[in-house]
Design a protein around this motif. Sequence first.
Motif, PDB file in Angstrom:
ATOM      1  N   HIS A   1       5.492   4.052  -6.178  1.00  0.00           N
ATOM      2  CA  HIS A   1       6.618   3.107  -6.239  1.00  0.00           C
ATOM      3  C   HIS A   1       7.983   3.791  -6.152  1.00  0.00           C
ATOM      4  O   HIS A   1       8.984   3.252  -6.607  1.00  0.00           O
ATOM      5  CB  HIS A   1       6.524   2.233  -7.501  1.00  0.00           C
ATOM      6  CG  HIS A   1       5.362   1.300  -7.462  1.00  0.00           C
ATOM      7  ND1 HIS A   1       5.470  -0.016  -7.077  1.00  0.00           N
ATOM      8  CD2 HIS A   1       4.039   1.495  -7.716  1.00  0.00           C
ATOM      9  CE1 HIS A   1       4.283  -0.593  -7.117  1.00  0.00           C
ATOM     10  NE2 HIS A   1       3.395   0.313  -7.505  1.00  0.00           N
ATOM     11  N   ASN A   2       8.000   4.962  -5.526  1.00  0.00           N
ATOM     12  CA  ASN A   2       9.265   5.641  -5.256  1.00  0.00           C
ATOM     13  C   ASN A   2       9.862   5.025  -3.985  1.00  0.00           C
ATOM     14  O   ASN A   2       9.317   5.175  -2.891  1.00  0.00           O
ATOM     15  CB  ASN A   2       9.022   7.141  -5.054  1.00  0.00           C
ATOM     16  CG  ASN A   2      10.309   7.911  -4.840  1.00  0.00           C
ATOM     17  OD1 ASN A   2      11.092   7.590  -3.962  1.00  0.00           O
ATOM     18  ND2 ASN A   2      10.514   8.947  -5.646  1.00  0.00           N
ATOM     19  N   ILE A   3      10.993   4.318  -4.138  1.00  0.00           N
ATOM     20  CA  ILE A   3      11.586   3.571  -3.028  1.00  0.00           C
ATOM     21  C   ILE A   3      11.992   4.497  -1.886  1.00  0.00           C
ATOM     22  O   ILE A   3      11.733   4.212  -0.710  1.00  0.00           O
ATOM     23  CB  ILE A   3      12.804   2.750  -3.509  1.00  0.00           C
ATOM     24  CG1 ILE A   3      12.348   1.664  -4.493  1.00  0.00           C
ATOM     25  CG2 ILE A   3      13.526   2.118  -2.322  1.00  0.00           C
ATOM     26  CD1 ILE A   3      11.427   0.635  -3.890  1.00  0.00           C
ATOM     27  N   MET A   4      12.624   5.620  -2.201  1.00  0.00           N
ATOM     28  CA  MET A   4      13.097   6.519  -1.157  1.00  0.00           C
ATOM     29  C   MET A   4      11.931   7.074  -0.344  1.00  0.00           C
ATOM     30  O   MET A   4      11.962   7.096   0.891  1.00  0.00           O
ATOM     31  CB  MET A   4      13.906   7.663  -1.772  1.00  0.00           C
ATOM     32  CG  MET A   4      14.490   8.624  -0.729  1.00  0.00           C
ATOM     33  SD  MET A   4      15.519   9.893  -1.468  1.00  0.00           S
ATOM     34  CE  MET A   4      16.896   8.901  -2.047  1.00  0.00           C
ATOM     35  N   GLU A   5      10.845   7.527  -1.042  1.00  0.00           N
ATOM     36  CA  GLU A   5       9.679   8.074  -0.346  1.00  0.00           C
ATOM     37  C   GLU A   5       8.965   7.003   0.468  1.00  0.00           C
ATOM     38  O   GLU A   5       8.511   7.254   1.585  1.00  0.00           O
ATOM     39  CB  GLU A   5       8.705   8.697  -1.353  1.00  0.00           C
ATOM     40  CG  GLU A   5       9.162  10.021  -1.922  1.00  0.00           C
ATOM     41  CD  GLU A   5       9.293  11.083  -0.835  1.00  0.00           C
ATOM     42  OE1 GLU A   5       8.349  11.251  -0.049  1.00  0.00           O
ATOM     43  OE2 GLU A   5      10.360  11.709  -0.762  1.00  0.00           O
ATOM     44  N   THR A   6       8.882   5.794  -0.099  1.00  0.00           N
ATOM     45  CA  THR A   6       8.227   4.691   0.615  1.00  0.00           C
ATOM     46  C   THR A   6       8.990   4.355   1.886  1.00  0.00           C
ATOM     47  O   THR A   6       8.388   4.175   2.956  1.00  0.00           O
ATOM     48  CB  THR A   6       8.133   3.449  -0.288  1.00  0.00           C
ATOM     49  OG1 THR A   6       7.373   3.769  -1.458  1.00  0.00           O
ATOM     50  CG2 THR A   6       7.454   2.298   0.440  1.00  0.00           C
ATOM     51  N   ALA A   7      10.306   4.260   1.795  1.00  0.00           N
ATOM     52  CA  ALA A   7      11.127   3.959   2.971  1.00  0.00           C
ATOM     53  C   ALA A   7      10.957   5.038   4.039  1.00  0.00           C
ATOM     54  O   ALA A   7      10.828   4.738   5.234  1.00  0.00           O
ATOM     55  CB  ALA A   7      12.596   3.835   2.557  1.00  0.00           C
ATOM     56  N   ARG A   8      10.930   6.288   3.614  1.00  0.00           N
ATOM     57  CA  ARG A   8      10.794   7.391   4.573  1.00  0.00           C
ATOM     58  C   ARG A   8       9.446   7.328   5.287  1.00  0.00           C
ATOM     59  O   ARG A   8       9.362   7.516   6.498  1.00  0.00           O
ATOM     60  CB  ARG A   8      10.950   8.729   3.834  1.00  0.00           C
ATOM     61  CG  ARG A   8      10.923   9.942   4.753  1.00  0.00           C
ATOM     62  CD  ARG A   8      11.381  11.182   3.998  1.00  0.00           C
ATOM     63  NE  ARG A   8      10.511  11.470   2.867  1.00  0.00           N
ATOM     64  CZ  ARG A   8       9.363  12.130   2.972  1.00  0.00           C
ATOM     65  NH1 ARG A   8       8.959  12.559   4.150  1.00  0.00           N
ATOM     66  NH2 ARG A   8       8.618  12.354   1.917  1.00  0.00           N
ATOM     67  N   CYS A   9       8.388   7.067   4.532  1.00  0.00           N
ATOM     68  CA  CYS A   9       7.059   6.994   5.136  1.00  0.00           C
ATOM     69  C   CYS A   9       6.926   5.807   6.097  1.00  0.00           C
ATOM     70  O   CYS A   9       6.192   5.876   7.080  1.00  0.00           O
ATOM     71  CB  CYS A   9       5.982   6.888   4.047  1.00  0.00           C
ATOM     72  SG  CYS A   9       5.724   8.425   3.152  1.00  0.00           S
ATOM     73  N   LEU A  10       7.642   4.712   5.797  1.00  0.00           N
ATOM     74  CA  LEU A  10       7.584   3.537   6.655  1.00  0.00           C
ATOM     75  C   LEU A  10       8.545   3.635   7.836  1.00  0.00           C
ATOM     76  O   LEU A  10       8.532   2.780   8.729  1.00  0.00           O
ATOM     77  CB  LEU A  10       7.901   2.272   5.847  1.00  0.00           C
ATOM     78  CG  LEU A  10       6.847   1.841   4.831  1.00  0.00           C
ATOM     79  CD1 LEU A  10       7.379   0.717   3.959  1.00  0.00           C
ATOM     80  CD2 LEU A  10       5.573   1.405   5.523  1.00  0.00           C
TER      81      LEU A  10
ATOM     82  N   ASP B   1       0.825  -1.212   0.000  1.00  0.00           N
ATOM     83  CA  ASP B   1       0.000   0.000   0.000  1.00  0.00           C
ATOM     84  C   ASP B   1       0.857   1.259   0.000  1.00  0.00           C
ATOM     85  O   ASP B   1       0.548   2.236  -0.683  1.00  0.00           O
ATOM     86  CB  ASP B   1      -0.925   0.004   1.225  1.00  0.00           C
ATOM     87  CG  ASP B   1      -2.022  -1.039   1.133  1.00  0.00           C
ATOM     88  OD1 ASP B   1      -2.403  -1.385  -0.002  1.00  0.00           O
ATOM     89  OD2 ASP B   1      -2.484  -1.512   2.175  1.00  0.00           O
ATOM     90  N   SER B   2       1.939   1.233   0.780  1.00  0.00           N
ATOM     91  CA  SER B   2       2.809   2.396   0.841  1.00  0.00           C
ATOM     92  C   SER B   2       3.515   2.631  -0.499  1.00  0.00           C
ATOM     93  O   SER B   2       3.706   3.773  -0.923  1.00  0.00           O
ATOM     94  CB  SER B   2       3.844   2.231   1.960  1.00  0.00           C
ATOM     95  OG  SER B   2       4.533   3.434   2.177  1.00  0.00           O
ATOM     96  N   LEU B   3       3.891   1.547  -1.180  1.00  0.00           N
ATOM     97  CA  LEU B   3       4.484   1.685  -2.518  1.00  0.00           C
ATOM     98  C   LEU B   3       3.497   2.358  -3.471  1.00  0.00           C
ATOM     99  O   LEU B   3       3.858   3.267  -4.223  1.00  0.00           O
ATOM    100  CB  LEU B   3       4.892   0.306  -3.060  1.00  0.00           C
ATOM    101  CG  LEU B   3       6.218  -0.274  -2.581  1.00  0.00           C
ATOM    102  CD1 LEU B   3       6.321  -1.737  -2.981  1.00  0.00           C
ATOM    103  CD2 LEU B   3       7.400   0.513  -3.167  1.00  0.00           C
ATOM    104  N   LYS B   4       2.245   1.922  -3.427  1.00  0.00           N
ATOM    105  CA  LYS B   4       1.226   2.525  -4.296  1.00  0.00           C
ATOM    106  C   LYS B   4       1.014   3.990  -3.939  1.00  0.00           C
ATOM    107  O   LYS B   4       0.909   4.848  -4.809  1.00  0.00           O
ATOM    108  CB  LYS B   4      -0.094   1.751  -4.168  1.00  0.00           C
ATOM    109  CG  LYS B   4      -0.071   0.362  -4.777  1.00  0.00           C
ATOM    110  CD  LYS B   4      -1.410  -0.331  -4.581  1.00  0.00           C
ATOM    111  CE  LYS B   4      -1.400  -1.734  -5.166  1.00  0.00           C
ATOM    112  NZ  LYS B   4      -2.678  -2.435  -4.904  1.00  0.00           N
ATOM    113  N   ASP B   5       0.957   4.261  -2.627  1.00  0.00           N
ATOM    114  CA  ASP B   5       0.747   5.637  -2.176  1.00  0.00           C
ATOM    115  C   ASP B   5       1.839   6.572  -2.669  1.00  0.00           C
ATOM    116  O   ASP B   5       1.610   7.761  -2.903  1.00  0.00           O
ATOM    117  CB  ASP B   5       0.689   5.692  -0.645  1.00  0.00           C
ATOM    118  CG  ASP B   5      -0.577   5.034  -0.087  1.00  0.00           C
ATOM    119  OD1 ASP B   5      -1.553   4.914  -0.852  1.00  0.00           O
ATOM    120  OD2 ASP B   5      -0.582   4.668   1.094  1.00  0.00           O
ATOM    121  N   ASN B   6       3.056   6.046  -2.799  1.00  0.00           N
ATOM    122  CA  ASN B   6       4.210   6.870  -3.173  1.00  0.00           C
ATOM    123  C   ASN B   6       4.672   6.621  -4.616  1.00  0.00           C
ATOM    124  O   ASN B   6       5.835   6.884  -4.949  1.00  0.00           O
ATOM    125  CB  ASN B   6       5.362   6.609  -2.204  1.00  0.00           C
ATOM    126  CG  ASN B   6       5.062   7.129  -0.816  1.00  0.00           C
ATOM    127  OD1 ASN B   6       5.117   8.320  -0.567  1.00  0.00           O
ATOM    128  ND2 ASN B   6       4.721   6.222   0.107  1.00  0.00           N
TER     129      ASN B   6
END
Length: 445
Positions: free
Chosen positions: A418-427, A411-416
């Motif tokens: 699929h931007n890995i850096m943004e997904t990692a930061r949000c998680l 879900d976080s990948l979809k929300d961002n």
Amino acid sequence: MSSRILIIDDNQDITKALMVMLKIEGFDAVVVHSPNEGLLKLNESDFNLVIQDMNFSEDMTSGKEGIELFHQIRNINPDIPIIIITAWTHVETAVDLVKHGAADYIGKPWDDDKLMVSIKNLLELEEVRQSHAIYHQNKLNQDTQLKTEFNLCGIHYQSDLMTRLLQMTTQIAHSDVPVLITGPNGVGKEKIAEIVQANSSCSKGPFIKVNVGALPQELLEAELFGAEAGAYTGNTKLRIGRFEAANNGTLFLDEIGNLSHEGQIKLLRVLQTGEFERIGSHQTIKVNVRIISATNSDLKQAILEERFREDLFYRLNVIELAVPALCDRKEDILPLTNLFLSSGYKVQQSVINLFQSYHWPGNVRELQNVLKRAMLLAQNKIITLEHINIKLDVQKKQSAIQEINKQVIIDSLKDNNHNIMETARCLGLSRSALYRRLKKFNIEY
């Protein structure tokens, strides 16, 4: 009552074999030999399952008739399980129908045991589906009845626990008996009190609220019963107490477990006689007040420890309404989230997933505060995990995320996007930690 099965096939040898097999198994089977007869039967009566052939005319082998029949059955009953019987040459067509909602396909000649397993499984699933459908329809009817017949004061809920609580709340609201609302801090006990008052016989009268636990002990009695001018230091004028102000209405006493011993004695007298005196006065005042009290304390334990009067407890607890903790009714998290969000704000699915995994020790009040803070931080009105300050240490937060592991990452990948850096930061993860989880859960990114 046995399940009813409709067989639609032009081959009488096949229909006879199916009829015998189904009769032995205790099923009620009806046979027709053409699509039109089958559709007529479906319109006339109810069936639990359909077994249909793919070809009915001697010069037809394409399965076109079966495809058309399948979609016509679906138009009549979108949910009924349909088993396709087909020659091996038409397996591709049958598989395509399965993709469009057919329950199964069986090749000719079929294996009796495999066919019966398929039929029984499908009938069991259909029974479960119908039970769920009936349950959800009943719940919808209950909720609709509650919302149309009673004033629910804008409460948002979805859980069975709250439905049952509100049914009881509205059922007892019209009586004038005292009500004790119990539950941990922040669950919404005051909202339940409002619903009781709004649907009571004294709904047009005053609704006076007092937080007993927030007042100093020396001011409690004056707050509840009033005081004459000069009755105590600093009191220079007549003070009207909450009981007097609530006459012919409702008095809501929150945190009743913190009431002093002297206050308990006076409250008991009011409940017994409807009479009291202001501090510093011998004049008896008589009132007609509906009492609703609330507590997060264990009053029975307080009775054992002689901190709360047993006779007062039974006076207050004529009807008890127990409000469940938010962690026990997580179906309410989404409607409550939508209630607390200001116009234009949206919450990413990864946040909802985290909310669902969290134990909410502060209950509804904590959820509201978490969202207030998040809206202040979300400049683009999109609330992500980085805006959430759920009070967990790092280890517990990682545990909460791991509890919903694969789905929250997807879900976080979809929300961002699929931007890995943004997904990692949000998680709250490093990129390498996120990559390890992507590999562990075999998530494509």
